[in-house]
Design an enzyme around this catalytic site. Structure first.
Site, short mmCIF file in Angstrom:
data_model
loop_
_atom_site.label_atom_id
_atom_site.label_comp_id
_atom_site.label_asym_id
_atom_site.label_seq_id
_atom_site.Cartn_x
_atom_site.Cartn_y
_atom_site.Cartn_z
N ASP A 44 37.11 63.87 67.81
CA ASP A 44 37.54 63.80 66.42
C ASP A 44 37.39 65.16 65.74
OD1 ASP A 44 37.95 61.71 63.96
OD2 ASP A 44 36.63 63.36 63.36
N TYR A 49 37.96 71.03 59.20
CA TYR A 49 36.79 71.42 59.98
C TYR A 49 36.94 72.84 60.53
CZ TYR A 49 35.82 66.36 60.19
OH TYR A 49 35.59 65.04 59.89
N LYS A 74 43.11 65.35 61.17
CA LYS A 74 43.31 64.82 59.82
C LYS A 74 44.02 65.83 58.94
CE LYS A 74 38.70 62.79 60.38
NZ LYS A 74 38.22 63.79 61.37
N HIS A 107 43.12 62.50 55.18
CA HIS A 107 41.70 62.81 55.14
C HIS A 107 41.03 62.38 53.84
CE1 HIS A 107 38.50 65.92 56.67
NE2 HIS A 107 37.95 64.82 56.21
#
Length: 294
Positions: A44, A49, A74, A107
């Site tokens: 994931d 990120y 996402k 997200h």
């Protein structure tokens, strides 16, 4: 690896490896590579990120057939709207170095969510995405947006752990066979949670650590989990939860730990406005893309 069947027919590994807050300085590549070697088949990540490049590199270098690894990413909310989302999806694929992602999520559920969803539906039809879903949707936000969608989400990724068991939301999701994915499945290291007598007693009974008891409880509740760690021993132990089973009474005991409250409240006033006015990720994303394709 145990799987759950989504409402679109795709099978998702029941446990995965999370990469939130693992930096893109080689750490993500190392952690994901270790996870794949230890048996994880579900990774994931997210645009926000900043580590999609290293995730994709680890997947490509693993030697494992692509169709045996489930990759989630996402869409960040500054790329919502139909046209911006189309470009962002293509950029995610470029950074990952993959022809498709298995799951792509909204997200944060603010702004032009319907436009972003249309782009995700189109990408799914084009084979760029296998399954589509949402994240951080409370019952209130779900009712605001999902009735506008032509197709239902396959998952809703939200905060979930024994202290916050999302009872009301799970009732809504169950009606449409939408799976709940847990971020912070171990409470992000909440020491109070790890000191709970119920959990410690079960850990002693089954010769497991408290984290394994928590993850097994969540698994038996039908929750998809992806604990995060950069330590190989912990990465390994988090996967070692399928050689025992909690009894119905023990599951019921853990359910009593629910406080009904989490660390993050997506419905709180100002949360959406704050995120919508936040820093764009374009420049960082472009740099990450260039780095991953050297």
């Amino acid at each position: 690896m145990q799987t759950f069947t989504l409402n679109d027919g795709n099978k998702i590994p029941a446990i995965g490896f999370g990469t939130f807050q693992i930096p893109s300085d080689g750490s993500t590549y190392k952690a994901v590579s270790a996870a794949l070697k230890l048996g994880y088949r579900h990774i994931d990540t997210a645009v926000a990120y900043f580590n999609e490049g290293e995730v994709g590199q680890a997947v490509r270098d693993s030697g494992i057939p692509r169709d045996e690894i489930w990759v989630t990413s996402k869409l960040w909310l500054q790329d919502y709207g139909e046209e911006p989302a189309k470009k962002a999806i293509d950029l995610s694929l470029k950074k990952l170095g993959l022809d498709y992602v298995d799951l792509y999520l909204i997200h944060q559920p603010y702004g032009d969510v319907p436009g972003a969803w249309r782009a995700m539906e189109a990408a799914k039809q084009a084979g760029k995405i296998k399954s589509i879903g949402v994240s951080n949707m409370t019952p209130k936000i779900w009712q605001q947006f999902v009735p506008q969608f032509d197709t239902l989400p396959s998952v809703n990724q939200v905060e979930f752990n024994p202290y916050f068991q999302q009872t009301a939301l799970r009732q809504i999701l169950a009606k449409n066979d939408v799976k709940l994915e847990a971020w912070a499945p171990l409470g992000q290291g909440n020491q109070d949670l790890f000191k709970e007598p119920i959990l410690n007693g079960l850990a002693e009974k089954y010769n497991k650590n408290v984290g394994q008891i928590i993850l097994r409880f969540e698994n038996q509740e039908g929750i998809i989990v992806f604990p995060k760690s950069v330590h190989e021993a912990r990465i390994k132990s988090n996967l070692d939860i399928f050689d025992f089973e909690l009894t119905a009474d023990e599951v019921a005991q853990i359910r009593t730990l629910d406080t009904g409250k989490g660390m993050h409240d997506p419905d709180a006033p100002g949360v959406g406005d704050m995120l919508l006015s936040g820093v764009r990720f374009d420049n960082v994303a472009q740099k990450d893309s260039q780095k991953s394709n050297r």
